[in-house]
Motif scaffolding. Structure first.
Motif, PDB file in Angstrom:
ATOM      1  N   ALA A  58      99.596 -41.511  35.807  1.00 28.15           N
ATOM      2  CA  ALA A  58      99.992 -42.607  34.925  1.00 28.15           C
ATOM      3  C   ALA A  58     100.067 -42.134  33.479  1.00 28.15           C
ATOM      4  CB  ALA A  58      99.002 -43.764  35.066  1.00 28.15           C
ATOM      5  N   ARG A  59      99.107 -41.320  33.059  1.00 22.78           N
ATOM      6  CA  ARG A  59      99.096 -40.807  31.689  1.00 22.78           C
ATOM      7  C   ARG A  59     100.304 -39.908  31.439  1.00 22.78           C
ATOM      8  NH1 ARG A  59      94.565 -38.728  32.260  1.00 22.78           N
ATOM      9  NH2 ARG A  59      94.758 -36.582  31.536  1.00 22.78           N
ATOM     10  N   ALA A  60     100.637 -39.102  32.436  1.00 20.43           N
ATOM     11  CA  ALA A  60     101.785 -38.200  32.288  1.00 20.43           C
ATOM     12  C   ALA A  60     103.085 -38.993  32.220  1.00 20.43           C
ATOM     13  CB  ALA A  60     101.824 -37.207  33.448  1.00 20.43           C
ATOM     14  N   LEU A  61     103.223 -40.009  33.064  1.00 22.08           N
ATOM     15  CA  LEU A  61     104.449 -40.806  33.043  1.00 22.08           C
ATOM     16  C   LEU A  61     104.580 -41.553  31.719  1.00 22.08           C
ATOM     17  CD1 LEU A  61     106.972 -41.892  34.375  1.00 22.08           C
ATOM     18  CD2 LEU A  61     105.570 -43.674  35.461  1.00 22.08           C
ATOM     19  N   LEU A  62     103.493 -42.116  31.220  1.00 21.47           N
ATOM     20  CA  LEU A  62     103.556 -42.818  29.943  1.00 21.47           C
ATOM     21  C   LEU A  62     103.929 -41.849  28.818  1.00 21.47           C
ATOM     22  CD1 LEU A  62     103.222 -45.375  28.317  1.00 21.47           C
ATOM     23  CD2 LEU A  62     100.764 -44.928  28.177  1.00 21.47           C
ATOM     24  N   THR A  63     103.413 -40.640  28.883  1.00 20.07           N
ATOM     25  CA  THR A  63     103.768 -39.626  27.887  1.00 20.07           C
ATOM     26  C   THR A  63     105.264 -39.351  27.922  1.00 20.07           C
ATOM     27  OG1 THR A  63     101.582 -38.592  27.953  1.00 20.07           O
ATOM     28  CG2 THR A  63     103.412 -37.230  27.169  1.00 20.07           C
ATOM     29  N   ARG A  64     105.812 -39.219  29.114  1.00 19.12           N
ATOM     30  CA  ARG A  64     107.253 -38.994  29.247  1.00 19.12           C
ATOM     31  C   ARG A  64     108.047 -40.135  28.611  1.00 19.12           C
ATOM     32  NH1 ARG A  64     109.348 -33.971  30.160  1.00 19.12           N
ATOM     33  NH2 ARG A  64     108.549 -33.009  32.057  1.00 19.12           N
ATOM     34  N   LEU A  65     107.611 -41.365  28.842  1.00 15.69           N
ATOM     35  CA  LEU A  65     108.334 -42.509  28.302  1.00 15.69           C
ATOM     36  C   LEU A  65     108.220 -42.568  26.781  1.00 15.69           C
ATOM     37  CD1 LEU A  65     107.452 -45.311  30.903  1.00 15.69           C
ATOM     38  CD2 LEU A  65     109.394 -43.732  30.884  1.00 15.69           C
ATOM     39  N   LEU A 176     101.852 -48.171  18.198  1.00 13.81           N
ATOM     40  CA  LEU A 176     100.601 -47.417  18.109  1.00 13.81           C
ATOM     41  C   LEU A 176     100.866 -45.921  18.234  1.00 13.81           C
ATOM     42  CD1 LEU A 176      97.545 -47.044  18.055  1.00 13.81           C
ATOM     43  CD2 LEU A 176      97.501 -47.619  20.507  1.00 13.81           C
ATOM     44  N   PHE A 177     101.734 -45.550  19.182  1.00 15.00           N
ATOM     45  CA  PHE A 177     102.039 -44.127  19.340  1.00 15.00           C
ATOM     46  C   PHE A 177     102.770 -43.584  18.109  1.00 15.00           C
ATOM     47  CE2 PHE A 177     101.308 -45.024  23.879  1.00 15.00           C
ATOM     48  CZ  PHE A 177     100.466 -43.961  24.177  1.00 15.00           C
ATOM     49  N   ASP A 178     103.607 -44.395  17.455  1.00 22.37           N
ATOM     50  CA  ASP A 178     104.242 -43.957  16.206  1.00 22.37           C
ATOM     51  C   ASP A 178     103.195 -43.745  15.115  1.00 22.37           C
ATOM     52  OD1 ASP A 178     106.803 -43.894  17.179  1.00 22.37           O
ATOM     53  OD2 ASP A 178     107.328 -45.903  16.488  1.00 22.37           O
ATOM     54  N   ARG A 179     102.211 -44.616  15.058  1.00 24.80           N
ATOM     55  CA  ARG A 179     101.137 -44.466  14.070  1.00 24.80           C
ATOM     56  C   ARG A 179     100.343 -43.192  14.342  1.00 24.80           C
ATOM     57  NH1 ARG A 179      98.478 -48.137  10.402  1.00 24.80           N
ATOM     58  NH2 ARG A 179     100.075 -49.667  10.975  1.00 24.80           N
ATOM     59  N   VAL A 180     100.070 -42.934  15.610  1.00 19.17           N
ATOM     60  CA  VAL A 180      99.359 -41.711  15.994  1.00 19.17           C
ATOM     61  C   VAL A 180     100.190 -40.483  15.620  1.00 19.17           C
ATOM     62  CG1 VAL A 180      98.611 -40.346  17.990  1.00 19.17           C
ATOM     63  CG2 VAL A 180      97.981 -42.766  17.828  1.00 19.17           C
ATOM     64  N   ARG A 189     109.432 -37.680  10.793  1.00 14.09           N
ATOM     65  CA  ARG A 189     110.658 -36.905  10.995  1.00 14.09           C
ATOM     66  C   ARG A 189     110.554 -36.073  12.278  1.00 14.09           C
ATOM     67  NH1 ARG A 189     109.819 -34.103   7.229  1.00 14.09           N
ATOM     68  NH2 ARG A 189     109.201 -32.161   8.195  1.00 14.09           N
ATOM     69  N   GLN A 190     109.366 -35.573  12.544  1.00 14.25           N
ATOM     70  CA  GLN A 190     109.156 -34.762  13.735  1.00 14.25           C
ATOM     71  C   GLN A 190     108.956 -35.663  14.943  1.00 14.25           C
ATOM     72  OE1 GLN A 190     106.103 -32.233  11.468  1.00 14.25           O
ATOM     73  NE2 GLN A 190     106.736 -30.872  13.115  1.00 14.25           N
ATOM     74  N   SER A 191     109.581 -35.295  16.021  1.00 15.50           N
ATOM     75  CA  SER A 191     109.439 -36.066  17.254  1.00 15.50           C
ATOM     76  C   SER A 191     108.281 -35.506  18.074  1.00 15.50           C
ATOM     77  CB  SER A 191     110.737 -35.981  18.066  1.00 15.50           C
ATOM     78  OG  SER A 191     110.915 -34.665  18.571  1.00 15.50           O
ATOM     79  N   TRP A 192     107.954 -36.226  19.137  1.00 17.18           N
ATOM     80  CA  TRP A 192     106.883 -35.747  20.020  1.00 17.18           C
ATOM     81  C   TRP A 192     107.212 -34.379  20.592  1.00 17.18           C
ATOM     82  CZ3 TRP A 192     102.306 -37.596  19.764  1.00 17.18           C
ATOM     83  CH2 TRP A 192     102.073 -38.940  19.467  1.00 17.18           C
ATOM     84  N   THR A 193     108.490 -34.127  20.835  1.00 12.92           N
ATOM     85  CA  THR A 193     108.858 -32.849  21.441  1.00 12.92           C
ATOM     86  C   THR A 193     108.546 -31.673  20.533  1.00 12.92           C
ATOM     87  OG1 THR A 193     111.128 -33.092  20.640  1.00 12.92           O
ATOM     88  CG2 THR A 193     110.672 -33.861  22.853  1.00 12.92           C
ATOM     89  N   ASP A 194     108.422 -31.897  19.214  1.00 11.42           N
ATOM     90  CA  ASP A 194     108.090 -30.814  18.299  1.00 11.42           C
ATOM     91  C   ASP A 194     106.691 -30.275  18.564  1.00 11.42           C
ATOM     92  OD1 ASP A 194     110.472 -30.806  16.860  1.00 11.42           O
ATOM     93  OD2 ASP A 194     109.818 -32.495  15.646  1.00 11.42           O
ATOM     94  N   PHE A 195     105.863 -31.068  19.232  1.00 15.69           N
ATOM     95  CA  PHE A 195     104.523 -30.593  19.561  1.00 15.69           C
ATOM     96  C   PHE A 195     104.302 -30.559  21.065  1.00 15.69           C
ATOM     97  CE2 PHE A 195     100.068 -31.236  20.620  1.00 15.69           C
ATOM     98  CZ  PHE A 195      99.456 -30.235  19.872  1.00 15.69           C
ATOM     99  N   VAL A 196     104.632 -31.664  21.731  1.00 13.89           N
ATOM    100  CA  VAL A 196     104.287 -31.811  23.131  1.00 13.89           C
ATOM    101  C   VAL A 196     105.028 -30.807  24.006  1.00 13.89           C
ATOM    102  CG1 VAL A 196     104.336 -33.425  25.078  1.00 13.89           C
ATOM    103  CG2 VAL A 196     103.678 -34.223  22.826  1.00 13.89           C
ATOM    104  N   LEU A 197     106.270 -30.468  23.645  1.00  7.25           N
ATOM    105  CA  LEU A 197     107.060 -29.559  24.462  1.00  7.25           C
ATOM    106  C   LEU A 197     107.156 -28.154  23.886  1.00  7.25           C
ATOM    107  CD1 LEU A 197     110.020 -31.849  25.588  1.00  7.25           C
ATOM    108  CD2 LEU A 197     107.927 -31.292  26.792  1.00  7.25           C
ATOM    109  N   VAL A 198     106.233 -27.800  22.994  1.00 11.29           N
ATOM    110  CA  VAL A 198     106.280 -26.489  22.360  1.00 11.29           C
ATOM    111  C   VAL A 198     105.132 -25.627  22.881  1.00 11.29           C
ATOM    112  CG1 VAL A 198     105.972 -25.266  20.174  1.00 11.29           C
ATOM    113  CG2 VAL A 198     107.476 -27.242  20.294  1.00 11.29           C
ATOM    114  N   GLU A 199     105.440 -24.370  23.122  1.00 14.08           N
ATOM    115  CA  GLU A 199     104.400 -23.427  23.518  1.00 14.08           C
ATOM    116  C   GLU A 199     103.702 -22.934  22.260  1.00 14.08           C
ATOM    117  OE1 GLU A 199     101.839 -21.937  24.577  1.00 14.08           O
ATOM    118  OE2 GLU A 199     102.722 -21.456  26.513  1.00 14.08           O
ATOM    119  N   LEU A 200     102.632 -23.626  21.874  1.00 11.11           N
ATOM    120  CA  LEU A 200     101.952 -23.299  20.629  1.00 11.11           C
ATOM    121  C   LEU A 200     101.216 -21.971  20.712  1.00 11.11           C
ATOM    122  CD1 LEU A 200     100.586 -26.862  19.937  1.00 11.11           C
ATOM    123  CD2 LEU A 200     102.407 -25.727  18.706  1.00 11.11           C
TER     124      LEU A 200
END
Length: 567
Positions: A58-65, A176-180, A189-200
């Motif tokens: 459920a957490r993974a699916l919500l993250t995708r959305l 809430l997720f935008d605030r986070v 300006r940066q989207s979630w993909t700038d962090f969540v989908l990056v190999e840090l």
């Protein structure tokens, strides 16, 4: 909240983990909860705790959305084979925990965005027939126009398409997720993909201490102010009249970081107001902006409005302060145009010193960049030549001033994965760190700088720094540079770099030639800009070369020509 340092080391997930995006999202949520929990309401904190307690699927699916665009999604279009449980199980859990609304109200625009033409035609076939059209031939655009006037404003999907329509869900906590996201990145300006989908893990980052005092947001109102400014900027981008947006701009704030963001918003508002023909509003917005670009734009606008006396007074007053080369050039041009219109003599501009030039004529060889051709031709064992362009002086500066660059000043760092301070190119970057830079430059005066730079080269190896290009630098190159470039020359270059980091980080000559055995200590190096046939100096390169000439630093332009071109 105490001033105790928060732990700054976080683990980023590897891309070979099928749920790496969830691991990184968990990191974001945990970080914000830990570091900014006092800026969230009790309900928001509870929701983030609930998020981390959700089943993994459920957490993974919500993250995708959350990562996708918009808040509305068709459940039959959600296919994520990496989930540890089927999508319908994860959806059920999210609906049950209140993260998704299973019966959202859809507008006509929502409906036409989510469903295809074949899915929409049966529902509106009667309307098409009443208009004398054929449901089988009508396009989606035509169908949208036909049903616009006869349809209700909004309703659940069943009301639009009947009981056989697929399920649509809406993410309930996107705000809430935008605030986070804002509190983690420091911007929207940066989207979630700038962090969540990056190999840090591909980069290593300097460890910066995080304390309550180093945060950009000190109170919830700071976050609200940023969100309001972001909304204003979005409205400008969407074409909302600047006069309407002006009424929504938040008042000046005592938060320096937010003030900088507000200055940029007002600069853009002024630009758009002028384009819209509202010159008075443009003047107001540009005058209220502290952005360095706003001053020249303000003066040019006054000039176009023929308010020459006001423009002259402002320009002559501004001329007394510290200016970058580009600002001084732009200001001089304005004063030169204004002078005859206000009965003043035209200001004299000191002629820039001559730039040393040479022409090198060589036979054509193997195809390679002209910089490498000249490097190879000039290089000798006694006078080695290196292709460094912007990397050497920037690298020496970055190593010497490393602690100041990574000082945890409010608004400089938001999380442990920054390659450098986010305020690096803002107007107050240097002023907020002036004392620290002066302490670094003192090491140039007493000779400590050499060992400091070499030690830091080893200790900080491969850590990200916006001034240090590790693949180009070596201990031998740094040592040779410090052997040959006088400390006073380095200090002069470093100070010019700080005058305007955005402009002055580039424009350095391509090559540097060292001559350690030269009797004159000030002539043991030469910077060389290479220009091939048909190429010419750019403005930022010319400004550096004029600077070198004014300060007696050895630099020149080498024009490469091929022998057949001279026949």
């Amino acid at each position: 909240m105490s001033d105790t340092d928060y732990p700054s080391q976080l683990q980023s997930a590897a891309l070979d983990d099928p749920l790496y995006y969830l691991r990184n999202m968990d990191t974001v949520v945990a970080w914000v909860s830990s570091h900014h929990g006092d800026l969230l309401t009790a309900d928001e904190n509870r929701r983030l705790t609930d998020f981390l307690a959700l089943p993994e699927a459920a957490r993974a699916l919500l993250t995708r959305l959350v990562m996708r665009s918009g808040e509305l999604f068709r459940s039959d279009r959600l296919h994520y084979p990496e989930l540890p449980e089927p999508e319908h199980v994860a959806l059920s859990a999210l609906v049950g925990e209140g993260w998704l609304d299973a019966e959202p109200e859809l507008s006509l625009d929502d409906l036409f965005r989510l469903f295809t033409l074949p899915e929409l035609r049966p529902a509106f076939a009667d309307r098409v027939a009443e208009a004398g059209g054929s449901p089988a031939r009508v396009s989606k655009r035509q169908l949208r126009e036909l049903v616009a006037g006869a349809s209700v404003e909004s309703g659940p999907v069943e009301q639009w398409l009947g009981d056989g329509a697929g399920q649509v869900v809406r993410v309930r906590d996107m705000a809430l997720f935008d605030r986070v996201r804002l509190m983690f990145f420091g911007n929207l300006r940066q989207s979630w993909t700038d962090f969540v989908l990056v190999e840090l893990g591909l980069q290593r980052f300097e460890s910066v201490p995080f304390t309550p005092a180093s945060r950009a947001f000190h109170q919830r109102a700071d976050v609200d102010t940023y969100l309001l400014m972001h909304q204003c900027r979005e409205q400008l981008d969407e074409g909302v009249p600047p006069a309407e947006v002006w009424q929504q701009v938040p008042p000046p704030t005592e938060n320096p970081w937010l003030s900088s963001r507000r200055d940029r918003l007002l600069l853009e508002l002024g630009r758009q107001a002028e384009r819209a023909g509202d010159r008075e509003l443009a003047l107001q917005a540009l005058a209220a902006s502290g952005h360095r670009e706003a001053r020249l734009k303000h003066l040019r606008l006054l000039e176009r409005m023929k308010r020459h006396d006001t423009a002259w007074h402002m320009a002559t007053e501004w001329q007394q302060g510290e200016l970058s080369d580009a600002e001084a050039q732009g200001l001089h041009r304005i004063l030169k145009r204004l002078a005859p219109k206000v009965g003043q003599p035209r200001p004299a501009l000191a002629e820039p010193p001559a730039i040393r030039e040479r022409t090198l004529t060589l036979p054509p060889g193997a195809p390679m960049p002209v910089e490498l051709v000249v490097q190879s031709h000039l290089h000798t064992e006694q006078a080695p030549v290196f292709y460094v362009e912007n990397t050497l002086i920037n690298g020496l500066f970055g190593l010497l001033c490393w602690p100041v660059i990574f000082e945890p000043i409010p608004g400089a760092f938001f999380h442990p994965f920054h390659t450098g301070p986010v305020d690096l190119t803002r107007e107050d970057f240097v002023s907020r760190r002036r004392a620290g830079f002066e302490r670094c430059f003192e090491q140039l005066h007493d000779g400590r700088y050499r060992q400091v730079i070499l030690d830091r080269f080893h200790v900080k190896q491969e850590l990200a720094n916006p001034f240090v290009a590790w693949p180009v630098l070596s201990e031998a190159l740094l040592a040779l540079a410090m052997d040959c470039i006088p400390a006073a020359h380095l200090e002069a270059m470093f100070r010019r770099l700080l005058d305007n980091i955005r402009e002055h980080r580039s424009g350095f000559p391509d090559l540097i030639r060292f001559e350690p055995g030269a009797p004159d200590p000030a002539a043991r190096y030469e910077m060389i800009e290479v220009k091939g046939p048909g190429d010419r100096l750019q403005d930022h390169q010319r400004r550096w070369l004029h600077f070198f000439a004014r300060h007696g630093m050895p630099a020149s332009v080498c024009y490469l020509r091929w022998k057949e071109d001279t026949v």
